[in-house]
Design a protein around this motif. Sequence first.
Motif, mmCIF file in Angstrom:
data_model
loop_
_atom_site.group_PDB
_atom_site.id
_atom_site.type_symbol
_atom_site.label_atom_id
_atom_site.label_comp_id
_atom_site.label_asym_id
_atom_site.label_seq_id
_atom_site.Cartn_x
_atom_site.Cartn_y
_atom_site.Cartn_z
ATOM 1 N N ASP A 260 0.824 -1.214 0.000
ATOM 2 C CA ASP A 260 0.000 0.000 0.000
ATOM 3 C C ASP A 260 0.858 1.265 0.000
ATOM 4 O O ASP A 260 0.526 2.251 -0.653
ATOM 5 N N ALA A 261 1.958 1.229 0.756
ATOM 6 C CA ALA A 261 2.861 2.390 0.779
ATOM 7 C C ALA A 261 3.448 2.619 -0.616
ATOM 8 O O ALA A 261 3.537 3.760 -1.084
ATOM 9 N N ALA A 264 0.998 4.260 -2.825
ATOM 10 C CA ALA A 264 0.824 5.678 -2.496
ATOM 11 C C ALA A 264 2.110 6.470 -2.734
ATOM 12 O O ALA A 264 2.167 7.661 -2.418
ATOM 13 N N HIS A 265 3.132 5.822 -3.285
ATOM 14 C CA HIS A 265 4.442 6.455 -3.507
ATOM 15 C C HIS A 265 5.013 6.996 -2.198
ATOM 16 O O HIS A 265 5.619 8.054 -2.160
ATOM 17 N N ARG A 266 4.792 6.227 -1.139
ATOM 18 C CA ARG A 266 5.434 6.548 0.138
ATOM 19 C C ARG A 266 6.588 5.574 0.311
ATOM 20 O O ARG A 266 6.372 4.366 0.448
ATOM 21 N N PHE A 267 7.818 6.091 0.207
ATOM 22 C CA PHE A 267 8.987 5.226 0.207
ATOM 23 C C PHE A 267 9.826 5.441 1.456
ATOM 24 O O PHE A 267 9.747 6.511 2.065
ATOM 25 N N THR A 269 12.934 6.424 3.794
ATOM 26 C CA THR A 269 13.787 7.619 3.715
ATOM 27 C C THR A 269 14.918 7.421 2.713
ATOM 28 O O THR A 269 15.575 6.376 2.723
ATOM 29 N N SER A 272 13.541 7.273 -3.737
ATOM 30 C CA SER A 272 12.566 8.044 -4.515
ATOM 31 C C SER A 272 12.391 7.405 -5.882
ATOM 32 O O SER A 272 13.138 6.493 -6.265
ATOM 33 N N SER A 281 4.878 12.084 -8.386
ATOM 34 C CA SER A 281 3.911 12.244 -7.306
ATOM 35 C C SER A 281 4.484 11.765 -5.986
ATOM 36 O O SER A 281 5.521 11.155 -5.967
#
Length: 281
Positions: A260-261, A264-267, A269, A272, A281
Motif C-alpha cells: 500500500d505504501a 501511495a508512492h510513500r517510500f 527515507t 525516490s 507524485s
Amino acid sequence: MFRTRFAPSPNGPLHLGHAFAAVVAHDLARERGGQFLLRIEDIDGARSRPEFIDEFFRDLEWLGLPWDGEVVYQSRRLDRYIEAGEALKHMGLLYPCRCTRAEIAAAATGSGPDGPVYPGTCRGRAVDPEGAAWRIDMARATALAGPLTWVDELAGAQIAQPERFGDVVLLRKDLPASYHLAATLDDAADRITLVTRGADLFAASHVHRMLQALLGLPVPTWHHHALLVEPGGRKLAKRRGSPSLGDRRRAGEDGLALADALRAHRFPTGISLCGGLDSES
Ligand code: GLU
C-alpha cells in the motif's frame, strides 16, 4: 483479455524496486479486469537458483499480489527460442560474433540496453559459428521490417529506432536466446497485452518491436514505470545494502502495508522514484 506480467530473474532476491514493479503490473491488471502473470526468467541456468524462485512466491504472497494461472518458466521454452533463432538465421539476419566484452567496450560507438553499442566488427566477416554468439544485422533487419511504431501508455507514441542500439545479441554463445529474443517471444506466447517493466528497459522495447515485426508476433502496448532509486540516483541493489523483500518479511514487516505504501508512492527515507513519467507524485 488484458494481461500484464511480472518477470523476475532468479539470480538474486527481490528488493523494494521489484516489489514496486510487481505492484504496478498487478494493480493495472486488477483495475482493468485483466490477468497478472508471473514469468520466471530463468533461461540463464548458470546464474539462476531455485531457492530464489521459492522466495519470489513467498514475497508476492506476502505483498498480497496473487498471480493468475500457472507460473511460466523460460527454462522450459528453449525449443521455441531455438526455432525462432533458426528462422532469423534463414532470413539472413543473424551473424556469428566472437568479440570479447573488452574488444566491444574499446570500439563501442555509444551505449544501449545491453551496455556499449556493438560497432559491427564481425558483420560480413568469416567467423567460426561454433560456440559463437549471434547478432542481428540491424541495418538489414530494419530495412526488411520497414518503419515501425509502438506505444508506451505513459510516454506516448514512439517511432521504433532499434538501429540506435546496434547489432544486439539475439542468441547468446551459451544459450539459445538473449533476453531480447526470449522476452519478446514469451510476451507473445503469454498473450501479454501490456508489457509492464521499469523505465531502464525502455530502449530494449525499440528492439523488441522490431523482433515482433520480423517474427510476425502480436504487438502489445508498453508501460515503462519509473524506478526506485537511492540518494544519488542509483538503482536499488542488494549489493549496496538495500534489504531484500525476504529480509523484510522475516523481520516481521507487514507486506500488505508495504504494498500500500508503494501504491501511495510513500517510500523509505532516501528512496525516490526516477526515470519514468509516473515519477512526479
Ligand atoms: N527479467 C528482467 C528483470 O528481472 C525483467 C525483464 C522484463 O520485464 O522484460 O529485470
